[in-house]
Scaffold this motif. Structure first.
Motif, PDB file in Angstrom:
ATOM      1  N   LYS A  38     104.338 150.083  74.295  1.00  0.00           N
ATOM      2  CA  LYS A  38     104.573 148.534  73.909  1.00  0.00           C
ATOM      3  C   LYS A  38     104.328 148.018  72.615  1.00  0.00           C
ATOM      4  O   LYS A  38     104.929 147.413  71.855  1.00  0.00           O
ATOM      5  CB  LYS A  38     103.372 147.655  74.989  1.00  0.00           C
ATOM      6  N   ARG A  51     100.688 152.214  74.173  1.00  0.00           N
ATOM      7  CA  ARG A  51     101.335 152.476  72.811  1.00  0.00           C
ATOM      8  C   ARG A  51     102.730 152.495  72.683  1.00  0.00           C
ATOM      9  O   ARG A  51     103.330 152.004  71.412  1.00  0.00           O
ATOM     10  CB  ARG A  51     101.018 154.126  72.560  1.00  0.00           C
ATOM     11  N   HIS A  81     101.731 153.675  78.103  1.00  0.00           N
ATOM     12  CA  HIS A  81     102.140 152.355  78.382  1.00  0.00           C
ATOM     13  C   HIS A  81     101.807 151.389  77.027  1.00  0.00           C
ATOM     14  O   HIS A  81     102.649 150.659  76.552  1.00  0.00           O
ATOM     15  CB  HIS A  81     101.942 151.756  79.690  1.00  0.00           C
ATOM     16  N   GLY A  95     103.794 145.176  82.236  1.00  0.00           N
ATOM     17  CA  GLY A  95     104.492 145.870  81.203  1.00  0.00           C
ATOM     18  C   GLY A  95     103.803 145.190  79.784  1.00  0.00           C
ATOM     19  O   GLY A  95     103.884 145.875  78.697  1.00  0.00           O
ATOM     20  N   ASN A  96     103.006 144.234  80.240  1.00  0.00           N
ATOM     21  CA  ASN A  96     101.983 143.952  78.965  1.00  0.00           C
ATOM     22  C   ASN A  96     100.595 144.467  79.176  1.00  0.00           C
ATOM     23  O   ASN A  96     100.061 143.741  80.209  1.00  0.00           O
ATOM     24  CB  ASN A  96     101.935 142.436  78.552  1.00  0.00           C
ATOM     25  N   PHE A  97     100.289 145.364  78.540  1.00  0.00           N
ATOM     26  CA  PHE A  97      99.033 146.222  79.061  1.00  0.00           C
ATOM     27  C   PHE A  97      97.911 146.163  77.866  1.00  0.00           C
ATOM     28  O   PHE A  97      98.069 145.753  76.960  1.00  0.00           O
ATOM     29  CB  PHE A  97      99.205 147.645  79.157  1.00  0.00           C
ATOM     30  N   SER A 115     109.455 143.558  78.067  1.00  0.00           N
ATOM     31  CA  SER A 115     108.295 143.516  77.364  1.00  0.00           C
ATOM     32  C   SER A 115     108.259 144.241  76.303  1.00  0.00           C
ATOM     33  O   SER A 115     107.651 144.287  75.318  1.00  0.00           O
ATOM     34  CB  SER A 115     107.069 144.120  78.509  1.00  0.00           C
TER      35      SER A 115
END
Ligand code: FAD
Lengths: 350, 484
Positions: A333, A331, A329, A348-350, A155
């Motif tokens: 990403k 930020r 998380h 992982g994609n928040f 991610s």
């Protein structure tokens, strides 16, 4: 894609057109996590060993290299990846191994993938070629972004090259079997680990505790005398079947949950078959319980849970993150993948 | 910001007597283990509760005041160097060992607990905390986390990052974040790994859960003397190549050996040009077996003399000189400067030779005592700060050594951290996009850049200025060497 320039150009192109990318190694773990994106980036062509000198205990490889190839090259020099990553059908790539962060039976005793990652080369979400860590065993220059990539499921960027610490293959191994119930086994595994014994894997399934010892022959023999039990024949087969989830105890027709808990946690009391690994710290359950029930049990056991396999196409599902950690998380990403193009839909994609 | 005003705000967070501003009170905090850098702190705070740390950070965040966390101040890269207009946050009152759980082999400790105190508390249970920096009697666990410290046993047992389960940090906003967990992995990104070694730039560590290991039944050491550092270096590579991971594998060169001998009288062979200490641990049979294998390799690599520890007292004596090598070298000259590059082991012999040659060019003496098994060098440059220009010459020499480490495929710091000291060399190890990414990571935790500013990551502007300078003098041959 067989060069960094190609991969980087491809990412730049996708990024400028706001197209999402599914990063794929061999697809060996798509039963667990899978992404649907506008474009596919297949890493398998970017393969090969860049640098390997056995006496350095370090190997640098391109991310598309097959794990089985790496294992074979190491084997010739009497070395191994100590964390025994699953090869799932023999097709897993090194990039996928790092991104998934999965480790095998020896994890509790030798460490996990992230413990052996020394350096990573990464293409970020705007196509920049970044280098983190290095090729030496000790390195504290800069933030440890390499280890952050282990388990991030792609991610945060495309892992293109990885440097890994490798270890000598244990001289001698032996597996013991002892009969007992689940709570006795949990206690036994933890107690054995608090003695200076060369443990390298443990499992408990249907009333049988199995303990693998690895190291100098004299030490293994002494430890096996101390622990008691009988010798398990063809033990390699057993440990490999756990590593790659081919053992019959994994019922693939039902949802399979992985619970990562405190090693001393009492039996979880969930209905369904339970396999225990990692000295008590990893528990697999084939169960029809609802996700929220499983998450609650995992939390009470001071850990978290992930849905690992289920009958229908993969829908990644795991214990919710602590709310305090979500902004960081998000930020992170954004820092690595500002347009959110990598592996949409994956954790992982928040 | 007016200092008195800030002190008033801070007095609402913790008792007034825990806030220091008088020059004589703050003086002890002006430097860490790297005393070449000094800065009198503006304000020092000594909280005793996590809630006080939260309140202090909130005040600093609201008022945009920089904060530097400090453990025991043994750091060797100026990481805990105070900020002239900031708050120095000492964790030295957080000295409780909260819990030791025998069955799960874990200890929960406060950040100010000394590294050795953890192993001492665990010893009656047959357990210990493996990472053992030579400073372990003094350095704090919080500092160890912030530096990802290593020790003489980390080739076999790993660095701090390998021996942690969970860390609690207070963010600059004053929020508590738990990273890692009681299980072996946690949901989400591996923030525990990211924060380990982050030199106080991402948060203030207030609680640490460490893994404990069972104490090996037996440990024995061999002391091997060589007439040449290159032979000793190949012995190191040969041991590893034979599939042995010794519990410890340390080297001292001639000058370091003689200095250590004069200091602790460990009966070291003073005419040797290099001494290796090789430790083996495990069951008695296992140790005997490994010692035999190491003996054969050391002999065939050209060792002139081998000594074996006959008992625990003698083993500790072998180590006594090694562990006291820094102060021992310190007696040879008014000042010394310790470097920390790591290199691929195969280049050990070459790099050591270059270090001596460079020393002659710069007219400075050097002694080497280091973690040979990890390829982690610690050249100690001897100098006299009172002599005009000598410190500058020392720094230039040190910079050359670090560039040499990068050139052969290594790194500018293996365990002491970047701090303020190696901030310029970061520009030669990392390219601009990677450095920019580090700044981005920092901003994810601390947008205003208040936590330990000016450490660990150089501004791109700084690197550009340095680059110009170096190109101008034609000194830096490989400004952006790829590391893969
Ligand atoms: C004689 C000697 C020998 C040494 N040997 C070794 C060795 O073998 N291996 C090794 O790795 N190091 C060694 N060191 C270096 C040093 O001891 C380590 O870096 C140690 O971990 C520093 O701990 P400290 O508590 O003194 O930290 P400090 O010096 O107080 O601080 C170090 C850094 O950590 C940050 N920090 C401290 N506490 C916290 C916290 N609670 N939260 C967030 N950030 C924090 C500070 O801001 C600073 O950036 C040695 C030092 C000396 C003087």
């Amino acid at each position: 894609m067989n060069s960094i320039e190609h991969i980087s150009d491809f990412v730049k192109e996708c990024s400028s057109h706001n197209r999402t990318i599914k990063i794929s190694g061999s697809g060996s773990k798509s039963f667990w996590v899978d992404s649907h994106a506008d474009q596919l980036l297949n890493m398998q062509d970017y393969a090969g060993v860049i640098d390997y000198e056995p006496s350095e205990l370090v190997m640098t490889v391109k991310a598309g290299t097959l794990l089985t190839d790496v294992n074979r090259i190491l084997e010739k020099e009497g070395q191994v990846l100590a964390f025994e990553p699953p090869t799932f059908g023999g097709e897993g790539t090194i990039g996928g191994m790092v991104a998934s962060g999965l480790s095998g039976p020896r994890r509790a005793y030798a460490g996990s993938v992230r413990d052996y990652v020394l350096g990573i080369r990464l293409i970020d979400g705007i196509g920049q070629d970044l280098h983190f860590g290095g090729k030496v065993i000790k390195n504290v220059a800069g933030f440890d972004v390499s280890r952050l990539m282990a388990g991030a499921l792609g991610s945060l960027g495309v892992i293109t090259e990885v440097s890994l610490k490798v270890m000598p293959k244990p001289q001698y191994e032996k597996t013991l079997r002892l009969s007992m119930n689940e709570s006795q086994a949990i206690h036994f595994m933890n107690q054995a680990a608090s003695k200076p014994l060369p443990l390298s894997a443990t499992s408990f399934y249907q009333g049988e505790l199995r303990i693998r010892l690895s190291g100098a022959e004299v030490a293994v023999r002494a430890a096996s005398k101390e622990l008691g039990g009988e010798t398990l024949e063809n033990a390699d087969q057993w440990w490999q079947s756990l590593q790659n989830q081919t053992a019959s105890c994994f019922d693939l027709t039902k949802p399979l949950w992985r619970l990562s808990v405190k090693s001393t946690a009492q039996p979880l009391g969930l209905s369904g078959q339970c396999l225990i690994e990692w000295g008590g710290a990893q528990r697999w359950i084939n169960s029809e319980h609802t996700p929220s029930q499983i998450f609650k049990v995992a939390q009470e056991a001071l850990g978290h849970a992930q849905l690992f396999r289920q009958g229908n196409p993969a829908q990644p599902l795991g214990s919710p993150l602590a709310t305090s950690l979500i902004p960081i998380h998000q930020r992170l990403k954004k820092n690595f993948d500002p347009k959110g193009i990598f592996n949409p839909g994956l954790p992982g994609n928040f | 910001m007016d200092r008195n005003h800030l002190v008033n705000l801070l007095s609402q967070c913790l008792p007034r007597e825990s806030i220091l501003t008088n020059p004589e009170d703050v003086k002890p905090f002006e430097t860490d283990g790297l005393s070449a850098y000094k800065q009198l702190p503006w304000i020092v705070v000594l909280p005793t509760e996590e809630s006080q740390v939260q309140a202090i950070l909130r005040v600093c965040h609201q008022n945009k005041v920089p904060v530097v966390a400090r453990g025991s101040g043994t750091g060797l890269s100026g990481g805990a160097l105070p900020h002239e207009q900031g708050v120095l946050l000492s964790l030295s009152k957080f000295t409780k060992i909260i819990n030791i759980d025998v069955l799960s082999r874990t200890a929960v400790v406060q950040p100010g607990v000394r590294n050795l105190a953890v192993s001492e508390a665990a010893a009656p249970l047959g357990l210990y905390y493996a990472p053992d920096p030579s400073s372990q009697i003094a350095c704090s666990i919080g500092g160890n986390v912030a530096e990802n410290s290593g020790g003489v046993h980390c080739l076999k047992y790993g660095l701090t990052v390998h021996n942690l389960l969970k860390v609690r940090i207070v963010s600059i906003e004053g929020d508590i974040l738990e990273l890692g967990g009681d299980s072996l992995d946690a949901a989400g990104y591996d923030l525990l790994a990211l924060v380990t070694g982050s030199e106080g730039l991402l948060g203030v560590v207030t609680e640490v859960t460490v893994k404990l290991l069972p104490k090996p039944q037996l440990a024995k050491a061999i002391l091997a003397a060589f007439d040449d550092v290159e032979k000793a270096s190949s012995a190191v590579a040969n041991i590893i190549a034979a599939g042995i991971i010794p519990a410890g594998l340390e080297m001292m060169d001639g000058p370091a050996t003689r200095a250590a001998e004069a200091f602790v009288h460990a009966n070291y062979p003073v005419d040797a040009e290099a001494v290796l200490i090789c430790e083996s641990d495990g069951t008695p049979d296992e140790v005997a077996d490994e010692m035999d294998r190491m003996k054969a390799i050391l002999e065939s690599s050209g060792a002139l003399e081998l000594r074996y520890s006959q008992d625990e007292a003698q083993r500790l004596k072998f180590w006594a000189g090694r562990k006291a090598a820094f102060p021992a070298v310190g007696r040879l000259s008014p000042d010394y400067y310790c470097i920390d590059g790591t290199i691929p082991r195969k280049t050990l012999g070459y790099v050591l030779k270059r270090i001596y040659e460079l020393g002659e060019e710069y007219g400075l003496e050097v002694a080497n005592v280091f973690h040979a098994g990890d390829g982690n060098l610690h050249p100690l440059i001897l100098f006299d700060a009172a002599k005009e220009g000598e410190f500058e010459r020392t720094e230039a020499y040190a910079g050359k050594i670090l560039e040499l480490c990068v050139e052969v495929g290594g790194t500018i710091t293996g365990e002491h951290g970047v701090g303020v000291e190696k901030i310029n060399q970061m520009c030669s190890q990392f390219d601009d996009p990677t450095l920019a990414c580090f700044h981005g990571v920092k901003a994810c935790f601390d947008e205003d850049g208040l936590l330990n500013p000016g450490k660990l990551i150089p501004t791109l502007h700084r690197c550009a200025e340095l680059g110009k300078m170096h190109v101008h003098h034609n000194q830096l041959p490989h400004p952006h060497l790829p590391r893969f």
